[in-house]
Write a protein that holds these residues in place. Structure first.
Motif, mmCIF file in Angstrom:
data_model
loop_
_atom_site.group_PDB
_atom_site.id
_atom_site.type_symbol
_atom_site.label_atom_id
_atom_site.label_comp_id
_atom_site.label_asym_id
_atom_site.label_seq_id
_atom_site.Cartn_x
_atom_site.Cartn_y
_atom_site.Cartn_z
ATOM 1 N N HIS A 73 83.111 24.784 60.497
ATOM 2 C CA HIS A 73 83.142 25.102 58.956
ATOM 3 C C HIS A 73 84.675 24.886 58.646
ATOM 4 C CE1 HIS A 73 79.159 26.839 57.729
ATOM 5 N NE2 HIS A 73 79.431 26.264 56.886
ATOM 6 N N GLU A 74 85.568 25.201 59.145
ATOM 7 C CA GLU A 74 87.107 25.119 58.896
ATOM 8 C C GLU A 74 87.273 23.388 59.233
ATOM 9 O OE1 GLU A 74 88.937 27.678 61.603
ATOM 10 O OE2 GLU A 74 89.020 29.329 60.149
ATOM 11 N N LYS A 75 86.660 22.876 60.076
ATOM 12 C CA LYS A 75 87.188 21.506 60.217
ATOM 13 C C LYS A 75 86.478 20.818 58.956
ATOM 14 C CE LYS A 75 88.692 20.657 64.473
ATOM 15 N NZ LYS A 75 89.583 21.796 64.798
ATOM 16 N N ALA A 76 85.219 21.062 58.716
ATOM 17 C CA ALA A 76 84.406 20.222 57.654
ATOM 18 C C ALA A 76 85.194 20.500 56.391
ATOM 19 C CB ALA A 76 83.007 20.720 57.411
ATOM 20 N N LEU A 77 85.666 21.684 56.332
ATOM 21 C CA LEU A 77 86.532 22.024 54.976
ATOM 22 C C LEU A 77 87.713 21.452 54.952
ATOM 23 C CD1 LEU A 77 86.555 23.616 52.319
ATOM 24 C CD2 LEU A 77 87.408 25.694 53.822
ATOM 25 N N ASP A 78 88.271 21.215 55.886
ATOM 26 C CA ASP A 78 89.674 20.470 56.223
ATOM 27 C C ASP A 78 89.483 18.978 55.936
ATOM 28 O OD1 ASP A 78 92.381 20.408 56.838
ATOM 29 O OD2 ASP A 78 91.757 19.383 58.679
ATOM 30 N N VAL A 79 88.354 18.316 56.205
ATOM 31 C CA VAL A 79 88.153 17.002 55.903
ATOM 32 C C VAL A 79 87.966 16.796 54.453
ATOM 33 C CG1 VAL A 79 86.364 15.113 56.316
ATOM 34 C CG2 VAL A 79 87.258 16.425 58.340
ATOM 35 N N GLU A 90 81.427 36.051 56.307
ATOM 36 C CA GLU A 90 82.578 35.437 56.324
ATOM 37 C C GLU A 90 82.231 33.868 56.320
ATOM 38 O OE1 GLU A 90 84.322 35.571 60.451
ATOM 39 O OE2 GLU A 90 85.572 33.891 60.120
ATOM 40 N N ILE A 91 81.114 33.386 56.809
ATOM 41 C CA ILE A 91 80.849 32.022 56.644
ATOM 42 C C ILE A 91 80.731 31.498 55.363
ATOM 43 C CG2 ILE A 91 79.489 30.070 57.761
ATOM 44 C CD1 ILE A 91 81.094 31.242 60.143
ATOM 45 N N VAL A 92 79.660 32.549 54.672
ATOM 46 C CA VAL A 92 79.357 32.088 53.373
ATOM 47 C C VAL A 92 80.500 31.707 52.538
ATOM 48 C CG1 VAL A 92 78.184 33.140 51.282
ATOM 49 C CG2 VAL A 92 77.157 33.019 53.574
ATOM 50 N N THR A 93 81.590 32.672 52.773
ATOM 51 C CA THR A 93 83.066 32.420 51.984
ATOM 52 C C THR A 93 83.664 31.086 52.068
ATOM 53 O OG1 THR A 93 83.370 34.837 52.259
ATOM 54 C CG2 THR A 93 85.267 33.362 51.521
ATOM 55 N N LEU A 94 83.344 30.616 53.527
ATOM 56 C CA LEU A 94 84.084 29.311 53.787
ATOM 57 C C LEU A 94 83.150 28.046 53.052
ATOM 58 C CD1 LEU A 94 84.763 29.609 57.613
ATOM 59 C CD2 LEU A 94 86.402 29.235 55.637
ATOM 60 N N ARG A 95 81.925 28.528 52.898
ATOM 61 C CA ARG A 95 81.054 27.585 52.316
ATOM 62 C C ARG A 95 81.517 27.584 50.686
ATOM 63 N NH1 ARG A 95 74.824 27.191 54.521
ATOM 64 N NH2 ARG A 95 75.781 27.233 56.653
ATOM 65 N N ARG A 96 81.487 28.530 50.077
ATOM 66 C CA ARG A 96 81.939 28.544 48.675
ATOM 67 C C ARG A 96 82.937 27.588 48.481
ATOM 68 N NH1 ARG A 96 78.732 33.213 47.352
ATOM 69 N NH2 ARG A 96 79.793 34.667 48.413
ATOM 70 N N GLU A 97 83.848 27.637 49.436
ATOM 71 C CA GLU A 97 85.264 26.639 49.117
ATOM 72 C C GLU A 97 84.772 25.263 49.262
ATOM 73 O OE1 GLU A 97 88.737 28.178 51.327
ATOM 74 O OE2 GLU A 97 87.988 29.993 51.553
ATOM 75 N N ASN A 98 83.891 24.926 50.008
ATOM 76 C CA ASN A 98 83.248 23.597 50.042
ATOM 77 C C ASN A 98 83.109 23.054 48.451
ATOM 78 O OD1 ASN A 98 83.700 22.749 52.467
ATOM 79 N ND2 ASN A 98 81.489 23.157 53.071
ATOM 80 N N ASP A 99 82.168 24.102 47.951
ATOM 81 C CA ASP A 99 81.785 23.910 46.569
ATOM 82 C C ASP A 99 82.589 23.954 45.418
ATOM 83 O OD1 ASP A 99 78.723 24.419 45.239
ATOM 84 O OD2 ASP A 99 80.364 25.114 44.086
#
Lengths: 208, 208
Positions: A77-83, A133-142
């Motif tokens: 998730h961190e990688k995808a968010l970084d991209v 924790e993962i759901v939080t990362l996902r919201r940042e994508n959004d």
DNA sequence: GGGCCGACTAAGCGCTCGCTCACCTTTCGG
DNA sequence: CCGAAAGGTGAGCGAGCGCTTAGTCGGCCC
């Protein structure tokens, strides 16, 4: 995060931060196995076997099988968010930034579709804390995608009646690439990325 | 297929064709359990328990746990395909037909998202023969959508540079609704359907 | 009323799972 | 040259799995 040396040739090696070497081999083996058969259908014996080790070796580096999934999910998730964020913060107008964000996000989901599959579809196998924790990362994508779309609407470049709904649709479209993308299919990750960038610009009514 | 009495009130009862009653209760229980936890994480004891029966009762009506999944997948795919084809064969121009197809296909995936989740994400748990059968049904989805898009292009109503790619994207967008749709979320299946129909018309460059 | 048949259960078989433990090597600072 | 630490193995434990079997129960035809 992207400062480390993470490519060898043209193949991404996204696990350099995992040490020692044996732990990384186990993690790579787990990604393959989870992507192929799913978390619950994968046995610890299978993971260890792919890494060329005995079943017991896994427990020297990871407390449980679930910890392996958690680590994979977080890093993925961190990688995808970084991209996504890198593209979203680029130069140019909202249309350029949205196109570049979709292009690179899709390219990642297609090129790294084994990781992406694990990350996107095995979330429910995590316990409540890890899942939160993962759901939080996902919201940042959004938030990242919605930000660009809002910019475009504010600038008068986009015509979007429902920003939240369109954001979900755009992300959903990109993420689902991990499900259907086939390495032996007719399209490269690059080609899918370009096609999707074009489609998304149409979805937001970007002025030509 | 749609001739049978399949609704009670406004709630669809899509399993009337499964008899006897005990077999249907087991199947409904299996859909719930598979959608919640996934096929491999669901135990036969859990399915039987939800249906109010002993674990052994399952094997009177189904040969294996996999046969349950197979039955669910086949019926679910047939229902979705039926919904799609009915809309695709409707009256009006390509734009109307495409909008109606997306609207009803999405409505089904949102409203029946438990079934849809099982159908879409547990395919790999099937054996080779059963999987091949389901893949065939899936290709018919693709053909139905592609048919409308080709009609629109031929009529000059759509502007689509890559018909196959756009077809995949449209279907992917609709199917992924099953993954993220939340009954307690802010949108009804109808609202998502309308939003998506609009987005898809933009994707194909439908003339206003 | 007796015999049969389909639906269902209690008990449990054989197996594989995630994980542990006792032990073995290799490496290395003092 | 020694002892500890780190990383690995082979064997196997307890639990829970999918599935089977022997037997019970109730309805139905003659």
């Amino acid at each position: 995060m992207s400062t480390a040396q993470e490519t060898v040739g043209d193949e991404p090696q996204p696990w350099v931060e995992v040490t020692p070497d044996a732990a990384r081999r186990l993690l790579v083996a787990a990604v393959e196995a989870f992507a192929e058969r799913g978390y619950h259908a994968t046995t610890t014996r299978d993971i260890a076997g792919r890494a060329g080790m005995s079943p017991a070796a896994l427990y020297i580096h990871y407390k449980t099988k679930e910890e392996l999934l958690h680590r994979i999910s977080r890093i993925g998730h961190e990688k995808a968010l970084d991209v996504l964020r890198t593209a979203a913060a680029g130069e140019g107008g909202p249309a350029d930034r949205l196109a570049e964000a979709v292009r690179s996000f899709v390219r990642w989901h297609a090129g790294q579709h084994t990781v992406a599959r694990v990350v996107q579809y095995e979330l429910d196998a995590l316990g409540p804390d890890a899942r939160a924790e993962i759901v939080t990362l996902r919201r940042e994508n959004d938030a990242a995608v919605r930000g660009i779309i809002e910019d475009g609407v504010a600038a008068g470049d986009f015509d979007v009646p429902d920003v939240r709904g369109t954001t979900i649709a755009v992300l959903s479209l990109c993420i689902d690439v991990a499900r259907w993308f086939n390495v032996n299919g007719p399209r490269t990750p690059d080609e899918v990325g370009s096609l999707y960038a074009d489609l998304v610009l149409r979805m937001v009514g970007a002025a030509k």
